[in-house]
Each structure stands twice: as C-alpha cells, then as structure tokens.
Scaffold this motif. Structure first.
Motif, PDB file in Angstrom:
ATOM      1  N   MET A 169      35.108 -33.259  45.033  1.00 32.97           N
ATOM      2  CA  MET A 169      35.913 -32.370  45.839  1.00 32.97           C
ATOM      3  C   MET A 169      35.655 -30.902  45.479  1.00 32.97           C
ATOM      4  O   MET A 169      35.612 -30.055  46.351  1.00 32.97           O
ATOM      5  CB  MET A 169      37.399 -32.662  45.646  1.00 32.97           C
ATOM      6  N   LYS A 170      35.516 -30.654  44.192  1.00 32.09           N
ATOM      7  CA  LYS A 170      35.333 -29.278  43.736  1.00 32.09           C
ATOM      8  C   LYS A 170      34.036 -28.686  44.286  1.00 32.09           C
ATOM      9  O   LYS A 170      34.014 -27.538  44.740  1.00 32.09           O
ATOM     10  CB  LYS A 170      35.329 -29.248  42.213  1.00 32.09           C
ATOM     11  N   SER A 171      32.979 -29.467  44.264  1.00 31.08           N
ATOM     12  CA  SER A 171      31.704 -28.959  44.770  1.00 31.08           C
ATOM     13  C   SER A 171      31.752 -28.785  46.292  1.00 31.08           C
ATOM     14  O   SER A 171      31.172 -27.829  46.830  1.00 31.08           O
ATOM     15  CB  SER A 171      30.560 -29.878  44.372  1.00 31.08           C
ATOM     16  N   ARG A 172      32.454 -29.655  46.978  1.00 32.24           N
ATOM     17  CA  ARG A 172      32.583 -29.534  48.441  1.00 32.24           C
ATOM     18  C   ARG A 172      33.370 -28.271  48.797  1.00 32.24           C
ATOM     19  O   ARG A 172      33.013 -27.545  49.730  1.00 32.24           O
ATOM     20  CB  ARG A 172      33.278 -30.773  49.009  1.00 32.24           C
ATOM     21  N   SER A 191      33.649 -25.556  46.982  1.00 34.34           N
ATOM     22  CA  SER A 191      32.784 -24.409  46.688  1.00 34.34           C
ATOM     23  C   SER A 191      31.779 -24.182  47.809  1.00 34.34           C
ATOM     24  O   SER A 191      31.535 -23.036  48.214  1.00 34.34           O
ATOM     25  CB  SER A 191      32.041 -24.625  45.373  1.00 34.34           C
ATOM     26  N   TYR A 192      31.214 -25.264  48.313  1.00 33.48           N
ATOM     27  CA  TYR A 192      30.251 -25.185  49.408  1.00 33.48           C
ATOM     28  C   TYR A 192      30.900 -24.586  50.660  1.00 33.48           C
ATOM     29  O   TYR A 192      30.349 -23.671  51.282  1.00 33.48           O
ATOM     30  CB  TYR A 192      29.691 -26.571  49.716  1.00 33.48           C
ATOM     31  N   LEU A 193      32.075 -25.089  51.035  1.00 30.17           N
ATOM     32  CA  LEU A 193      32.766 -24.598  52.222  1.00 30.17           C
ATOM     33  C   LEU A 193      33.173 -23.134  52.073  1.00 30.17           C
ATOM     34  O   LEU A 193      33.027 -22.330  52.999  1.00 30.17           O
ATOM     35  CB  LEU A 193      34.002 -25.451  52.517  1.00 30.17           C
ATOM     36  N   SER A 216      31.017 -17.702  65.431  1.00 28.56           N
ATOM     37  CA  SER A 216      30.280 -17.984  64.210  1.00 28.56           C
ATOM     38  C   SER A 216      29.625 -19.366  64.296  1.00 28.56           C
ATOM     39  O   SER A 216      30.219 -20.307  64.827  1.00 28.56           O
ATOM     40  CB  SER A 216      31.237 -17.953  63.013  1.00 28.56           C
ATOM     41  N   PRO A 217      28.424 -19.507  63.758  1.00 34.68           N
ATOM     42  CA  PRO A 217      27.780 -20.821  63.745  1.00 34.68           C
ATOM     43  C   PRO A 217      28.433 -21.782  62.741  1.00 34.68           C
ATOM     44  O   PRO A 217      28.231 -22.989  62.827  1.00 34.68           O
ATOM     45  CB  PRO A 217      26.336 -20.523  63.342  1.00 34.68           C
ATOM     46  N   PHE A 218      29.236 -21.253  61.834  1.00 30.95           N
ATOM     47  CA  PHE A 218      29.932 -22.096  60.861  1.00 30.95           C
ATOM     48  C   PHE A 218      31.104 -22.773  61.568  1.00 30.95           C
ATOM     49  O   PHE A 218      32.019 -22.120  62.041  1.00 30.95           O
ATOM     50  CB  PHE A 218      30.405 -21.255  59.674  1.00 30.95           C
ATOM     51  N   ARG A 219      31.087 -24.085  61.658  1.00 30.89           N
ATOM     52  CA  ARG A 219      32.052 -24.791  62.507  1.00 30.89           C
ATOM     53  C   ARG A 219      33.494 -24.739  62.006  1.00 30.89           C
ATOM     54  O   ARG A 219      34.413 -24.955  62.782  1.00 30.89           O
ATOM     55  CB  ARG A 219      31.626 -26.237  62.718  1.00 30.89           C
ATOM     56  N   PHE A 220      33.716 -24.470  60.742  1.00 29.32           N
ATOM     57  CA  PHE A 220      35.076 -24.403  60.223  1.00 29.32           C
ATOM     58  C   PHE A 220      35.562 -22.966  60.063  1.00 29.32           C
ATOM     59  O   PHE A 220      36.551 -22.710  59.395  1.00 29.32           O
ATOM     60  CB  PHE A 220      35.166 -25.110  58.869  1.00 29.32           C
ATOM     61  N   TYR A 221      34.874 -22.027  60.688  1.00 31.26           N
ATOM     62  CA  TYR A 221      35.197 -20.605  60.520  1.00 31.26           C
ATOM     63  C   TYR A 221      36.652 -20.301  60.871  1.00 31.26           C
ATOM     64  O   TYR A 221      37.364 -19.675  60.097  1.00 31.26           O
ATOM     65  CB  TYR A 221      34.253 -19.754  61.369  1.00 31.26           C
ATOM     66  N   SER A 222      37.091 -20.748  62.026  1.00 26.63           N
ATOM     67  CA  SER A 222      38.455 -20.429  62.458  1.00 26.63           C
ATOM     68  C   SER A 222      39.497 -21.119  61.584  1.00 26.63           C
ATOM     69  O   SER A 222      40.572 -20.579  61.346  1.00 26.63           O
ATOM     70  CB  SER A 222      38.662 -20.810  63.924  1.00 26.63           C
ATOM     71  N   ARG A 223      39.188 -22.278  61.080  1.00 24.16           N
ATOM     72  CA  ARG A 223      40.138 -23.014  60.234  1.00 24.16           C
ATOM     73  C   ARG A 223      40.241 -22.422  58.830  1.00 24.16           C
ATOM     74  O   ARG A 223      41.233 -22.630  58.154  1.00 24.16           O
ATOM     75  CB  ARG A 223      39.736 -24.472  60.124  1.00 24.16           C
ATOM     76  N   MET A 224      39.241 -21.704  58.399  1.00 23.83           N
ATOM     77  CA  MET A 224      39.238 -21.170  57.036  1.00 23.83           C
ATOM     78  C   MET A 224      39.583 -19.688  56.982  1.00 23.83           C
ATOM     79  O   MET A 224      39.477 -19.068  55.930  1.00 23.83           O
ATOM     80  CB  MET A 224      37.881 -21.426  56.386  1.00 23.83           C
ATOM     81  N   GLN A 225      40.041 -19.129  58.077  1.00 25.14           N
ATOM     82  CA  GLN A 225      40.396 -17.721  58.090  1.00 25.14           C
ATOM     83  C   GLN A 225      41.614 -17.420  57.233  1.00 25.14           C
ATOM     84  O   GLN A 225      41.885 -16.263  56.939  1.00 25.14           O
ATOM     85  CB  GLN A 225      40.608 -17.232  59.519  1.00 25.14           C
TER      86      GLN A 225
END
Length: 64
Positions: free
Chosen positions: A1-4, A6-8, A41-50
């Motif tokens: 989970m920690k590495s995921r 960090s990646y996101l 943004s090409p990053f698909r989780f962009y709006s969710r991670m704002q």
C-alpha cells in the motif's frame, strides 16, 4: 500500500505541475486546441486527488 500511495502521489504532483504550466503558458496557436476549453490531465485520478492541494497549503514548510 505504501508504495502504491507514493506512486499515486508522485503521479499527481507531476500532473499538477504540468497543468500549472499549461495554464500559465496557455495554448499556442496552431496546436489544434480551442481556447476556452479546460485542459484535462492525462492522469486519470487527477480530480480525485485534488484534496492534496489543500493539505499541502496547510502544512508549514520547515527549513533547517
């Protein structure tokens, strides 16, 4: 989970920098993009991670 996580987080921060650059520079003529349309943004989780934007602004920067 920690590495995921960090990646996101890293992907979001890169996408955020890229979006800021697009906003400040603007759309060049002849690029095929129409003015007035928001950039996506090409990053698909962009709006969710704002939510990270708010968290980053609240944290004071400490330089030692």
């Amino acid at each position: 989970m920690k590495s995921r996580w960090s990646y996101l987080r890293d992907c979001y921060s890169k996408a955020r920098k890229k979006m800021k650059k697009l906003i400040t520079v603007g759309v060049r003529s002849g690029s095929g993009a129409e003015a007035g349309h928001p950039q996506k943004s090409p990053f698909r989780f962009y709006s969710r991670m704002q939510f990270l934007d708010e968290a980053a602004q609240e944290m004071p920067c400490v330089i030692t």
